[in-house]
Design a protein around this motif. Structure first.
Motif, PDB file in Angstrom:
ATOM      1  N   LEU A 120     -51.005  21.415 -29.075  1.00 26.07           N
ATOM      2  CA  LEU A 120     -50.004  20.580 -28.110  1.00 26.07           C
ATOM      3  C   LEU A 120     -50.463  20.946 -27.019  1.00 26.07           C
ATOM      4  O   LEU A 120     -50.199  22.072 -26.439  1.00 26.07           O
ATOM      5  CB  LEU A 120     -48.491  20.949 -28.495  1.00 26.07           C
ATOM      6  N   MET A 121     -50.935  19.876 -25.990  1.00 25.38           N
ATOM      7  CA  MET A 121     -51.334  20.182 -24.858  1.00 25.38           C
ATOM      8  C   MET A 121     -50.777  18.943 -23.895  1.00 25.38           C
ATOM      9  O   MET A 121     -50.529  17.848 -24.026  1.00 25.38           O
ATOM     10  CB  MET A 121     -52.855  19.922 -24.862  1.00 25.38           C
ATOM     11  N   VAL A 122     -50.247  19.773 -22.704  1.00 19.11           N
ATOM     12  CA  VAL A 122     -49.892  18.865 -21.530  1.00 19.11           C
ATOM     13  C   VAL A 122     -51.036  18.660 -20.510  1.00 19.11           C
ATOM     14  O   VAL A 122     -51.583  19.445 -20.273  1.00 19.11           O
ATOM     15  CB  VAL A 122     -48.656  19.581 -20.889  1.00 19.11           C
ATOM     16  N   ARG A 135     -53.401  21.618 -17.134  1.00 20.30           N
ATOM     17  CA  ARG A 135     -53.557  21.528 -18.411  1.00 20.30           C
ATOM     18  C   ARG A 135     -53.048  22.695 -19.165  1.00 20.30           C
ATOM     19  O   ARG A 135     -53.645  23.789 -18.814  1.00 20.30           O
ATOM     20  CB  ARG A 135     -55.060  21.343 -18.982  1.00 20.30           C
ATOM     21  N   VAL A 136     -52.125  22.634 -20.012  1.00 14.84           N
ATOM     22  CA  VAL A 136     -51.559  23.948 -20.714  1.00 14.84           C
ATOM     23  C   VAL A 136     -51.109  23.361 -21.994  1.00 14.84           C
ATOM     24  O   VAL A 136     -50.452  22.571 -22.237  1.00 14.84           O
ATOM     25  CB  VAL A 136     -50.387  24.391 -19.729  1.00 14.84           C
ATOM     26  N   GLY A 137     -51.119  24.436 -22.898  1.00 13.86           N
ATOM     27  CA  GLY A 137     -50.478  24.077 -24.098  1.00 13.86           C
ATOM     28  C   GLY A 137     -50.736  25.215 -25.109  1.00 13.86           C
ATOM     29  O   GLY A 137     -51.098  26.617 -24.879  1.00 13.86           O
ATOM     30  N   LEU A 167     -52.587  28.818 -23.799  1.00 13.50           N
ATOM     31  CA  LEU A 167     -53.801  28.522 -22.482  1.00 13.50           C
ATOM     32  C   LEU A 167     -53.304  27.537 -21.603  1.00 13.50           C
ATOM     33  O   LEU A 167     -52.441  26.770 -21.645  1.00 13.50           O
ATOM     34  CB  LEU A 167     -55.069  27.720 -23.469  1.00 13.50           C
ATOM     35  N   SER A 168     -53.714  28.068 -20.331  1.00 10.16           N
ATOM     36  CA  SER A 168     -53.172  27.331 -19.157  1.00 10.16           C
ATOM     37  C   SER A 168     -54.510  27.296 -18.159  1.00 10.16           C
ATOM     38  O   SER A 168     -54.921  28.194 -17.920  1.00 10.16           O
ATOM     39  CB  SER A 168     -52.268  27.786 -18.384  1.00 10.16           C
ATOM     40  N   TRP A 169     -54.784  25.923 -17.760  1.00 13.87           N
ATOM     41  CA  TRP A 169     -55.639  25.705 -16.641  1.00 13.87           C
ATOM     42  C   TRP A 169     -55.291  25.157 -15.501  1.00 13.87           C
ATOM     43  O   TRP A 169     -54.477  24.045 -15.675  1.00 13.87           O
ATOM     44  CB  TRP A 169     -56.947  24.998 -17.098  1.00 13.87           C
ATOM     45  N   PHE A 216     -55.069  31.118 -17.472  1.00 15.54           N
ATOM     46  CA  PHE A 216     -54.277  32.280 -18.459  1.00 15.54           C
ATOM     47  C   PHE A 216     -54.581  31.841 -19.692  1.00 15.54           C
ATOM     48  O   PHE A 216     -54.781  30.751 -20.215  1.00 15.54           O
ATOM     49  CB  PHE A 216     -52.788  32.006 -17.873  1.00 15.54           C
ATOM     50  N   THR A 217     -54.928  32.862 -20.348  1.00 13.64           N
ATOM     51  CA  THR A 217     -55.044  32.877 -22.045  1.00 13.64           C
ATOM     52  C   THR A 217     -54.277  33.873 -22.579  1.00 13.64           C
ATOM     53  O   THR A 217     -54.482  35.243 -22.351  1.00 13.64           O
ATOM     54  CB  THR A 217     -56.531  32.928 -22.394  1.00 13.64           C
TER      55      THR A 217
END
Length: 683
Positions: free
Chosen positions: A21-23, A106-108, A121-123, A134-135
């Motif tokens: 699931l990604m934003v 982009r985070v999910g 994960l977050s970019w 971040f991971t």
């Protein structure tokens, strides 16, 4: 197209059999034809929600209930506010002009094929450059990060704990819960399995006389596939191959094509084969080169692409029309938001630990950031951006030195960072000039008289104007009064976990420690001296009554003026502030002016004082009709005169006593000398 390839590149990287699931969010600063903020929520490769700053509503792919709308809208609104604030900060950080700037996030999260949570994960990127990554591994409870634009000198313990708690207790649980919910809704779409159709094609290159061999796998879902070209049983080197990207078909499936060009001089009797390894296949599928394929119609691939594009356009138009109609039907639905305001005030026997912080923008002789740490009304520490350390009012126990330094880094560095970042936002929000601007914050906790933690509170102000108030109470509820930029659900959860797991434990620990060290100062109880004084007003003929309580500690006191047993209205009274005395105690004075015509009514006035250290209240009564308005002054003068008379009397008596004693000693000495002389004469 580049964004689509980037999206598919990420989606391909997810492990086969898992779901994500990604934003994908974009904030644009500058004038464009697009919304300022847009967000797409993707379940695997299926768009399930769309949100933008034009409608401020979450648009679902499938039917949803109103509670889902409110939760999603709140969370996406928080992301919008966060990216807007970060854009202001990053523009200032890079000294950007007022042109077009793009901030992307982009985070999910991921759910593995064994239904266990995977990575979170977050970019983040600004103008195409990575700013944060971040991971978080929920199983190992470890976090990796890449912060090329960190705001201060490295990431301190506060930042680390801050982010880790957010990911472990807020973002990741919400993401996994939402992922499972959407998987249930969209299971017929995202869990279906379609085998690929694989073709090995060749084409003669008329210009060079060589040969082009292409391996095409199409119509498969999900997107996980490995496609390999072999020459005589050996994989062809990747640097000789073009293509290999996974691309979408118009029917929701995918295709992948890999192409090898063989020069004329390299043509021989080599044997070429295409191998497809796919999750949905029991074993690999091998397609060998067939001479009859030379007669294949290579235009069929282009034709299928054209048909797919036309179908895709048709579906997109249909979806957009349906979306517009749906949004128009929902436009009239009212939304509501609630905010609560704290009415809490400290109890009389409690103790508090408060940090009073100031962040200054502009040229001054003072530090950019400074904070004073107060235990009740006693200053116990000072911190600023020059030394980056706490200076204690009294010597500290060395065994707590490292722990206290760590706590100071957690609290004060975080306070410095947030106030600095907020200042950039305020600069854009109110378009202020580059002069002097001051941001202030009061934050701290309280220990109640039963030794239980009380509320954790925070107040913020900018250039003298209140901008926010926050309370985390003993029931772990969050109450806010945010004037600029109201908080949504995600921000509330964020702050709740920070307060519960970081801020309040540190604050209460330090408060109890300092209470033990400073108990002789802050836990002493000194009773007040209370007087009711009167003074005639010569200009109006009226009377001024003042009730004074002084010399008390701590500062919690209630002082009330009564007229005939009824409290006098506060709008008739002046004073009432608690003021410090020079000896560390406090005083409070309340004054009432009585008009001349009111004096004839012969009211009775009394002053009632309620004090923590007294067993009951103390009442001092004044009868105006029988009192001499000048008696207060006369009594003071008389007392002084009596004191002076007694002092003179004591001094006079002392002088007379000393003279008598000196005379007696002289007489005794003369008698002794006389006796000695007589004795010597007789001899």
């Amino acid at each position: 197209m580049r964004s689509l390839v980037c999206l598919l590149s990420y989606l391909t990287a997810v492990k086969a059999g898992s779901h994500s699931l990604m934003v994908f969010a974009t904030y644009i600063a500058g004038q464009t034809e697009f919304p300022e903020f847009t967000l797409v929520l993707m379940l695997d490769d299926v768009e399930v929600i769309y949100y933008d700053s034009a409608s401020l509503k979450a648009v679902y792919r499938s039917q949803s209930n109103s509670s889902d709308d409110n939760v999603a809208g709140s969370i996406f609104g928080d992301i919008y506010d966060l990216m807007k604030d970060r854009t202001f900060y990053l523009k200032d950080h890079q000294n950007c002009t007022d042109g077009l700037h793009v901030y992307q996030k982009r985070v999910g999260c991921e759910l593995l094929d064994n239904d266990q949570p995977g990575l979170f994960l977050s970019w983040d990127a600004f103008n195409g450059q990575n700013t944060e990554e971040f991971t978080f591994d929920v199983v190992k409870r470890t976090m990796q990060m890449n912060l090329p634009w960190m705001r201060i000198k490295g990431m301190g313990q506060m930042e680390w704990l801050h982010v880790k708690f957010l990911y472990e207790h807020v973002y990741h649980p919400i993401c996994i819960k939402t992922l499972r919910a959407f998987l249930e809704k969209e299971k017929n779409t995202v869990t279906r399995k379609l085998k690929p159709r694989v073709r090995l094609m060749k084409k003669t290159l008329s210009d060079s006389g060589g040969l082009q061999i292409s391996c095409l796998a199409t119509g498969f879902y999900p997107r996980h596939i490995n496609l390999t070209l072999f020459r005589d049983g050996q994989p062809v080197d990747e640097d000789q191959i073009t293509g290999g990207e996974i691309l979408p078909n118009g029917d929701g499936t995918y295709q992948m094509r890999k192409t090898l060009v063989i020069a004329e001089e390299e043509l021989n009797d080599a044997y070429y084969k295409c191998t497809a390894n796919y999750l949905n296949l029991d074993n690999k599928l091998d397609i060998a080169f067939d001479e009859d394929l030379e007669k294949s119609d290579f235009g069929s691939s282009a034709l299928s692409i054209i048909i797919s594009v036309l179908v895709l356009i048709f579906v997109a138009v249909f979806v957009i029309i349906a979306l517009i109609n749906w949004r128009m039907r929902r436009a009239a639905e009212p939304g509501s938001s609630t905010s609560q305001q704290s009415g809490y005030s400290p109890t009389s026997s409690s103790h508090s630990l408060m940090a009073l912080a100031t962040y200054i923008v502009g040229q001054t002789p003072f530090p950019e950031f400074s904070a004073v740490l107060m235990l009740d009304d006693v200053q116990i520490g000072y911190y600023d951006s020059v030394t980056w350390s706490v200076m204690h009012r009294t010597p500290r126990d060395s065994k707590y030195q490292n722990e206290e330094k760590s706590d100071a880094d957690i609290v004060f560095l975080n306070m410095y960072n947030t106030m600095k970042e907020r200042e950039v936002y305020f600069k854009e929000h109110i378009n202020h000039t580059n002069g002097l601007h001051v941001q202030q914050r009061i934050a701290g906790c309280e220990l109640l008289d039963n030794d239980k933690p009380g509320p954790l509170q925070r107040w913020d102000a900018f250039n003298g104007q209140e901008i926010g108030e926050y309370t985390f109470d003993t029931e772990k509820n969050v109450q806010t009064k945010i004037i600029w930029g109201p908080w949504g659900q995600l921000t509330r959860l964020h702050m709740r976990f920070l307060c519960e797991n970081i801020y309040q434990p540190i604050c209460i620990k330090v408060l109890r420690r300092y209470l033990y060290v400073k108990k002789n100062s802050v836990m002493r109880k000194v009773k007040p001296r209370v007087r009711l004084m009167k003074k005639t007003l010569s200009d109006s003929g009226g009377l001024q009554i003042s009730c004074l309580a002084t010399g008390f500690y701590p500062r919690h006191i209630n002082l009330t003026l009564f007229r005939d047993g009824q409290p006098v209205d506060d709008d008739q009274i002046t004073g009432g502030e608690i003021l410090p005395n020079g000896d560390g105690t406090y005083q409070m004075r309340k004054t009432l002016v009585i008009a001349e015509e009111e004096l004839r009514e012969e009211h009775k006035y009394n002053c009632s004082m309620k004090r923590l250290s007294l067993d009951n209240k103390l009442d001092i009564i004044s009868d105006v009709a029988e009192s001499d308005p000048g008696s207060s002054t006369q009594s003071v003068v008389f007392s002084v005169m009596v004191f002076m008379f007694v002092a003179v009397l004591i001094i006079t008596a002392l002088i007379v006593w000393r003279k008598r004693r000196a005379a007696e000693q002289a007489f005794k000495k003369s008698q002794s000398d006389y006796s000695l002389t007589a004795s010597s004469t007789n001899d």
